[in-house]
Design a protein around this motif. Structure first.
Motif, mmCIF file in Angstrom:
data_model
loop_
_atom_site.group_PDB
_atom_site.id
_atom_site.type_symbol
_atom_site.label_atom_id
_atom_site.label_comp_id
_atom_site.label_asym_id
_atom_site.label_seq_id
_atom_site.Cartn_x
_atom_site.Cartn_y
_atom_site.Cartn_z
ATOM 1 N N THR A 43 0.838 -1.197 0.000
ATOM 2 C CA THR A 43 0.000 0.000 0.000
ATOM 3 C C THR A 43 0.875 1.250 0.000
ATOM 4 N N PHE A 44 0.379 2.288 -0.667
ATOM 5 C CA PHE A 44 1.023 3.602 -0.663
ATOM 6 C C PHE A 44 -0.040 4.647 -0.391
ATOM 7 N N LEU A 45 0.323 5.651 0.409
ATOM 8 C CA LEU A 45 -0.552 6.806 0.623
ATOM 9 C C LEU A 45 0.056 7.975 -0.156
ATOM 10 N N PHE A 46 -0.628 8.378 -1.228
ATOM 11 C CA PHE A 46 -0.109 9.396 -2.142
ATOM 12 C C PHE A 46 -0.713 10.765 -1.883
ATOM 13 N N ASP A 47 0.119 11.791 -2.054
ATOM 14 C CA ASP A 47 -0.389 13.146 -2.235
ATOM 15 C C ASP A 47 -0.832 13.230 -3.690
ATOM 16 N N PHE A 48 -2.101 13.494 -3.912
ATOM 17 C CA PHE A 48 -2.666 13.392 -5.255
ATOM 18 C C PHE A 48 -2.093 14.443 -6.206
ATOM 19 N N VAL A 49 -1.719 15.599 -5.673
ATOM 20 C CA VAL A 49 -1.236 16.696 -6.513
ATOM 21 C C VAL A 49 0.202 16.462 -6.969
ATOM 22 N N SER A 50 1.085 16.184 -6.018
ATOM 23 C CA SER A 50 2.506 16.012 -6.347
ATOM 24 C C SER A 50 2.844 14.603 -6.818
ATOM 25 N N LYS A 51 1.965 13.655 -6.525
ATOM 26 C CA LYS A 51 2.176 12.232 -6.817
ATOM 27 C C LYS A 51 3.376 11.668 -6.061
ATOM 28 N N LEU A 52 3.638 12.210 -4.891
ATOM 29 C CA LEU A 52 4.638 11.660 -3.985
ATOM 30 C C LEU A 52 3.908 10.822 -2.944
ATOM 31 N N TYR A 53 4.494 9.714 -2.517
ATOM 32 C CA TYR A 53 3.864 8.946 -1.445
ATOM 33 C C TYR A 53 4.435 9.410 -0.110
ATOM 34 N N ILE A 54 3.540 9.750 0.800
ATOM 35 C CA ILE A 54 3.955 10.300 2.091
ATOM 36 C C ILE A 54 4.005 9.227 3.176
ATOM 37 N N ALA A 55 3.523 8.031 2.842
ATOM 38 C CA ALA A 55 3.593 6.917 3.795
ATOM 39 C C ALA A 55 3.390 5.615 3.022
ATOM 40 N N THR A 56 3.905 4.537 3.587
ATOM 41 C CA THR A 56 3.702 3.203 3.034
ATOM 42 C C THR A 56 3.791 2.207 4.179
ATOM 43 N N ASP A 57 3.415 0.973 3.916
ATOM 44 C CA ASP A 57 3.512 -0.034 4.972
ATOM 45 C C ASP A 57 4.966 -0.460 5.136
ATOM 46 N N SER A 58 5.221 -1.357 6.084
ATOM 47 C CA SER A 58 6.597 -1.684 6.468
ATOM 48 C C SER A 58 7.300 -2.670 5.534
ATOM 49 N N SER A 59 6.583 -3.243 4.577
ATOM 50 C CA SER A 59 7.238 -4.156 3.637
ATOM 51 C C SER A 59 8.129 -3.353 2.689
ATOM 52 N N PRO A 60 9.169 -3.987 2.121
ATOM 53 C CA PRO A 60 10.108 -3.256 1.258
ATOM 54 C C PRO A 60 9.415 -2.614 0.058
ATOM 55 N N VAL A 61 9.928 -1.452 -0.349
ATOM 56 C CA VAL A 61 9.401 -0.750 -1.517
ATOM 57 C C VAL A 61 10.187 -1.180 -2.749
ATOM 58 N N HIS A 62 9.500 -1.797 -3.700
ATOM 59 C CA HIS A 62 10.130 -2.176 -4.962
ATOM 60 C C HIS A 62 9.789 -1.118 -6.010
ATOM 61 N N PRO A 63 10.767 -0.681 -6.788
ATOM 62 C CA PRO A 63 10.517 0.381 -7.779
ATOM 63 C C PRO A 63 9.328 0.105 -8.688
ATOM 64 N N GLN A 64 9.169 -1.150 -9.111
ATOM 65 C CA GLN A 64 8.068 -1.457 -10.023
ATOM 66 C C GLN A 64 6.709 -1.299 -9.345
ATOM 67 N N ASP A 65 6.640 -1.597 -8.031
ATOM 68 C CA ASP A 65 5.378 -1.405 -7.302
ATOM 69 C C ASP A 65 5.026 0.077 -7.232
ATOM 70 N N PHE A 66 6.031 0.888 -6.920
ATOM 71 C CA PHE A 66 5.803 2.331 -6.844
ATOM 72 C C PHE A 66 5.370 2.879 -8.202
ATOM 73 N N GLU A 67 6.009 2.419 -9.272
ATOM 74 C CA GLU A 67 5.664 2.894 -10.610
ATOM 75 C C GLU A 67 4.224 2.531 -10.971
ATOM 76 N N LEU A 68 3.812 1.301 -10.652
ATOM 77 C CA LEU A 68 2.439 0.874 -10.945
ATOM 78 C C LEU A 68 1.421 1.738 -10.202
ATOM 79 N N CYS A 69 1.684 1.973 -8.927
ATOM 80 C CA CYS A 69 0.737 2.750 -8.116
ATOM 81 C C CYS A 69 0.726 4.217 -8.537
ATOM 82 N N SER A 70 1.886 4.746 -8.891
ATOM 83 C CA SER A 70 1.955 6.121 -9.377
ATOM 84 C C SER A 70 1.222 6.263 -10.705
ATOM 85 N N ASP A 71 1.374 5.253 -11.563
ATOM 86 C CA ASP A 71 0.662 5.271 -12.849
ATOM 87 C C ASP A 71 -0.845 5.233 -12.651
ATOM 88 N N THR A 72 -1.291 4.577 -11.589
ATOM 89 C CA THR A 72 -2.726 4.535 -11.286
ATOM 90 C C THR A 72 -3.261 5.946 -11.054
#
Length: 252
Positions: free
Chosen positions: A139-168
């Motif tokens: 899970t990612f909690l995104f700022d909708f305007v900047s498209k930066l994630y301001i929080a995520t769960d404790s599991s490791p962040v993989h670049p491809q996961d972030f890219e998919l969620c940002s693309d959403t």
């Protein structure tokens, strides 16, 4: 000429300092000298500030070259700081390779945003609870305007996961521009469900003004537990609202 007073005022008040090193520039030694001077200056005037070094235009390098470049630059800067009796500053510096041609620059600024978020641990714990109770992958909690994630769960962040969620987020914005009959492209009704060919589902919901929750869920889990997932997301939204309200009350 440098506005010394203006720069000093900025450094004294800043929470984080971002310094870009251009890996394609020829004056590497001059860049490093300026970096050392800047780090020494801000650490003297504002010891609590985070110092972030972006090794920029890294798209010109291979993955192995990126790793080698970051290691060499960090070793050189850390060595110079130790030689100048500034050992305590070394641990405050973070190094990341970035580029405008992929999501790495967004990921780097997202990590800074998390460091500056006073409720990071609380929101992270809420996301962990949501993930565990809903059998989500990430899970990612995104700022909708900047498209930066301001929080995520404790599991490791993989670049491809972030890219998919940002693309959403991008998809929702683009579709809203086409079909929305209001100027507001993001509101309490905003949401999206995207099924991928690899058996994953991207699930996005608005959870607060300008904040969007994007989750990665296995398709079989999503299909079997959609009601539970929606309920748990609503519980997360209410908990997040309480956290924000408590923070605002303390600042009044």
């Amino acid at each position: 000429a440098e506005d010394t007073e203006g720069v000093d005022a900025v450094m004294m008040d800043c929470k984080a300092l971002v310094y870009l090193v251009d890996v394609t520039a020829e004056d590497t030694e001059d860049q490093l000298n300026r970096l050392h001077h800047t780090i020494a200056r801000v650490s003297r005037m504002n010891p609590s500030a985070f110092i972030e070094v972006f090794i920029h235009k890294a798209d010109a390098l291979t993955d192995d070259q990126k790793l080698l470049c970051q290691r060499e630059l960090q070793a050189k800067v850390d060595g110079e700081l130790r030689d100048a009796d500034m050992e305590q500053v070394v641990g405050q510096i973070s190094y990341q390779t970035t580029s405008i041609f992929d999501r790495s620059i967004y990921d780097a600024f997202s990590q800074i945003a998390q460091k500056l978020n006073p409720e990071r641990d609380i929101v992270g714990n809420l996301l962990d609870i949501l993930v565990n109770n809903s059998e989500m992958e990430k899970t990612f909690l995104f700022d909708f305007v900047s498209k930066l994630y301001i929080a995520t769960d404790s599991s490791p962040v993989h670049p491809q996961d972030f890219e998919l969620c940002s693309d959403t987020i991008e998809v929702v914005i683009d579709v809203s521009h086409i079909y929305s009959d209001t100027k507001e492209k993001f509101d309490a009704k905003s949401g999206a469900t995207i099924r991928l060919t690899n058996g994953l589902v991207l699930y996005m919901r608005e959870v607060s003004e300008y904040l969007a929750l994007v989750c990665i869920i296995r398709a079989e889990t999503f299909d079997a537990s959609l009601g539970l997932i929606e309920y748990n997301v609503d519980v997360f939204r209410r908990a997040l609202e309480t956290t924000i309200e408590s923070r605002n009350a303390l600042q009044r």
